[in-house]
Motif scaffolding. Sequence first.
Motif: not given
Length: 261
Positions: A202-204, A213-215, A229-232, A234-239
């Motif tokens: 799902a993150v992929q 902005l977030a998964v 979760w983070t990817l090389p 990329r960073s995601f917002l964590c609401p």
Amino acid sequence: MSFTASLTHFINDNGPLILDGGLSTELEAHGAKLQGDPLWSARLLQTDPQAIKDAHNRFLLSGADVITTATYQASISGFVKHLDVSSEGARELMMSGSASGQRDRQRRLLVAGSVGPYGAFLHDGSEYTGAYAEEMSVEELKLWHRPQVDCLAAAGADVIAFETIPSIKEAEALVELLREFPNCKAWLSFSSYSDGSLFTDAVQVGSRSTQLLAVGVNCCNPAVVERCWTLPGRSFLCPLGGCCRVGPAQTAELRRELKGS
């Protein structure tokens, strides 16, 4: 104010982004009869919009930074079928949930336009299994979701909240559809009952779109949520926030835990 500017303001000034809780739970706590309704809380957009505004206000007073529109189980087809309105009337109702939040812009909030899975329209529990996706193509799923996303984007929602998505195929459809609305940002939340795919998959899917902005997940026990979760690259917002059965009292408690006020 653009979503990017609004989000930067909240992160810089307020710390973690706190979502509201379960809108239908709060509406039912104040007398709304929603059980068994194929439109769920979205029916009140026509029959009692003040009840929705009052519920949003209670979450805001409890410390939420985000209000989520009452459109999770809404669709143009659903409104036409169950409310006996025209397609144009259905569009106006779909947009009204976001428009009401815009009037409170001075209250330093963000408006998340809720988009539920196709299974929510079916009203048969398949939003938690994604069984319908086996017989639908990505293009068919995009066709279904397009009117709802179009309405919420046109109404000025700060972010589109794709919620309780039970299958990777539907997620792929939503990510592709989002490209048709280049000025929109979104987050993508999966049901923990999903189709059996790994959450890393799902993150992929989410990583393919810079508009996401977030998964994350919803309709799950908080104990299973271990980290962001983070990817090389990329960073995601964590609401953070509630889902069904979470009311203003729990939102206020979350704010105290995260922000001390």
